[in-house]
Design an enzyme around this catalytic site. Structure first.
Site, PDB file in Angstrom:
ATOM      1  CG  ASP A   1      45.894  42.159   7.650  1.00 51.52           C
ATOM      2  OD1 ASP A   1      44.651  42.174   7.523  1.00 51.52           O
ATOM      3  OD2 ASP A   1      46.632  43.029   7.186  1.00 51.52           O
TER       4      ASP A   1
ATOM      5  CG  HIS B   1      42.480  45.041   6.437  1.00 51.63           C
ATOM      6  ND1 HIS B   1      43.563  44.212   6.438  1.00 51.63           N
ATOM      7  CD2 HIS B   1      42.502  45.662   5.229  1.00 51.63           C
ATOM      8  CE1 HIS B   1      44.217  44.344   5.305  1.00 51.63           C
ATOM      9  NE2 HIS B   1      43.588  45.204   4.545  1.00 51.63           N
TER      10      HIS B   1
END
Lengths: 372, 239
Positions: free
Chosen positions: B67, B95
């Site tokens: 990410d 996440h």
């Protein structure tokens, strides 16, 4: 200072020279240090991958972007080419490359347009080709591929950079490379090669396994000929590094029968074995080998080591010129050179000629497809 | 898989990670470093930590570097600069889609030195809106284009995570790692939460003292809440 005769003059000069050399030496180190601080980045190299949406493309793109192919300080711009039906997957590869934030990757061009793909590229890795589907005749696979490679030859000749280096991976690799060479006459023939490094690496691995040594200890096998089942993995000049220095492999592997039979078959059929286990053909090992092939070509082979590359034959070792044939080569300053003077025994001679014969047949078949 | 309830996915994964915890604890090297990638990454890592108590909790982490790298990629594309010129975004939290990509401390290298990302992008609406949802949902966008989930980029980020952990982060740069919370930034301890970290000598440490505005506070708390819920769900599966 008094000048009393020649002797003192001489000492005086030597002293001055030594002081001067010392100062130059010291400054040189400082100059180099300052240059490193400035960290002047190299210009990016353009690398084209055809068939980039496929499995090998997916494996090789991050390897290149990571610096494995061109070295840790060489930035690049990737050109990814594939056909229209794969355009969504192709776009996904570009997205994932962006998502990986590779510091050396300065741009990605993902396109189905062959002109855009070929523009100004310095390195081309040709993975795209028509795969052999069950039921297809050899002539059919050949005919589809020669058409593709003839078309790509014109595009490369017109739009790629003058010094462009080409590696053909898609099968039939040697003959695709030959067609490329024939239809792109302005590309120097020494810049068109095909991949046999995969077979070379597979051979090293089999030998390392047999001897229970790390694969980095084995070197100088040769893969002669066609990247097909007539390839000849030759261990006659291979060496193994041991505590007592480099020793001939044939001294350490005493089972010469194995070297002449099972070993050869194992390497020749490794592709099929991987296909059986994966239900898909080798992708990451092919990608790894393609990176090795380009890296050694570009950056040079280590001293005392040669590798296998499919290159345009110049008649060396009695191989007919006009074929793309795998030879042992060393690389220096961006060029490859066939290793000369290796002794060839009768067993090897026969195998080398068999593979050459198959390549001549493929060449005839390819030309007959083009005339139809 | 399609049709599976969240509880089902959770229950299957916690039993896997519980048994792998036991195996790692018994047989891995004492200073073994662990990176959990498989989803739900943070909670799998938590389960691993709980059931392998002899593995130092600082050695168990989960992947949010993907990410982080995606966020860098989006900013570099927006500004048309090389991605190597962008740094110090932060991914806070889980996440999952509740992750918070924070650019308040991110910087861009320019010819006149390092400048804050907000100054150069000049579009707070984009940075607080579309940018965040693009990063949060990038995984789904890849699945849509590939018909398969991200592999290449996940693998690469996992390499970056471990490489920086083992070899150290460059001077002046921090990265995002899912690590065991020690209460920093008022994130409840006892969760595996993604923080900005620097790494040195094989150890990570949370970057302290970064000012957190109200918008960020809310988002950071939201993702902490989700992680608390996942933790409760995981434990209920194990009981």
């Amino acid at each position: 200072m008094e000048f009393v005769g020649e002797e003192i003059n001489y000492t005086f000069v030597i002293q001055k020279v030594l002081v001067l050399l010392f100062c130059v030496g010291l400054s040189w180190k400082m100059i180099i240090y300052m240059c490193n601080l400035l960290n002047i980045e190299k210009d990016p190299i353009r690398v084209l991958i055809t068939g980039a949406a496929g499995n090998i493309g997916y494996a090789i793109a991050p390897m290149i972007a990571r610096g494995i192919m061109l070295g840790p300080d060489q930035p690049m711009i990737l050109h990814l080419l594939d056909i229209e039906p794969a355009s969504s997957s192709l776009e996904a590869v570009k997205m994932e490359l962006q998502d990986s934030a590779f510091p050396l990757l300065k741009g990605v061009i993902a396109t189905t347009n062959v002109v855009e793909a070929c523009k100004d590229v310095n390195i081309v890795i040709m993975i795209g080709g028509f795969p052999r589907i069950a039921g297809m005749e050899r002539k059919d696979v050949m005919s589809k591929n020669v058409v593709i490679y003839k078309a790509q030859a014109s595009a490369l000749e017109r739009y790629a950079s003058d010094d462009c280096k080409v590696l053909v991976v898609a099968n039939p690799a040697n003959t695709n490379a030959l067609i490329l060479k024939e239809f792109a006459p302005s590309i120097p023939e020494e810049n068109i090669t095909c991949l046999t490094r995969l077979d070379h690496n597979r051979a090293l691995a089999q030998l390392a396994d047999k001897l229970s040594v790390p694969v980095s200890s084995v070197k100088n096998v040769i893969v002669w000929g066609n990247h097909s089942s007539t390839q000849y993995p030759d261990t006659n000049h291979a060496t193994v590094s041991t505590k007592t220095g480099d020793r001939p492999l044939k001294e350490l592997v005493t089972d010469h029968n194995w070297l002449k039979n099972e070993f050869i078959v194992e390497v020749q059929q490794r592709g099929a074995a991987v296909l059986r286990a994966r239900k898909q053909s080798s992708a990451f090992s092919a990608a790894g080998a393609a990176c090795d092939h380009i890296r050694d070509w570009f950056l040079g082979t280590p001293k005392g080591t040669w590798v296998s590359m499919g290159v345009c034959s110049d008649g060396s070792y009695g191989i007919p010129p006009g074929l793309v044939y795998s030879f042992p080569v060393i690389c220096e300053k961006g060029s490859w050179k066939i290793v000369q003077g290796l002794s060839i025994d009768e067993f090897s001679r026969e195998k080398m000629d068999d593979s050459a014969r198959e390549l001549a047949e493929e060449k005839d078949l390819a030309y007959s497809c083009l005339n139809v | 898989k399609e049709g599976m309830e969240r509880k089902d996915v959770m229950s299957k994964n916690v039993s896997i990670y519980k048994s792998q915890a036991a195996a790692l604890e018994k047989h891995a090297a004492p200073n073994c470093k662990v990176l959990v990638v498989a989803n739900p990454a943070n909670t799998n890592a938590l389960i691993l930590k709980e059931f392998a108590p002899s593995i130092p909790e600082k050695n168990i982490s989960c992947l949010t570097r993907l990410d982080h790298n995606r966020a860098l990629g989006q900013i570099s594309e927006r500004l048309s600069v090389p991605v190597s010129d962008v740094k110090n975004v932060i991914i806070w939290g889980n996440h999952s889609s509740s992750q918070y990509p924070d650019v308040n401390h991110a910087k861009v290298q320019t010819s006149s030195g390092e400048k804050p990302v907000r100054e150069l992008v000049k579009d707070d609406a984009w940075l607080d809106g579309e940018f965040i949802s693009t990063v949060q949902q990038r995984g789904a966008a890849i699945i849509k284009a590939r018909k398969l989930s991200s592999a290449l980029s996940a693998a690469s980020s996992a390499c970056d995570h471990i490489r920086d952990w083992v070899l150290g982060t460059p001077e002046g740069t921090f990265v995002s790692m899912g690590v065991y919370s020690d209460g920093s930034y008022s994130v409840p301890s006892g969760l595996i939460y993604s923080f900005p970290v620097t790494c040195r000598n094989g150890d990570w440490s949370i970057v302290q003292g970064l000012p957190i505005d109200e918008v960020s506070r809310k988002k950071m708390d939201l993702t902490a809440e989700e992680l608390k819920e996942e933790k409760d769900l995981a434990y209920s599966c194990l009981s």
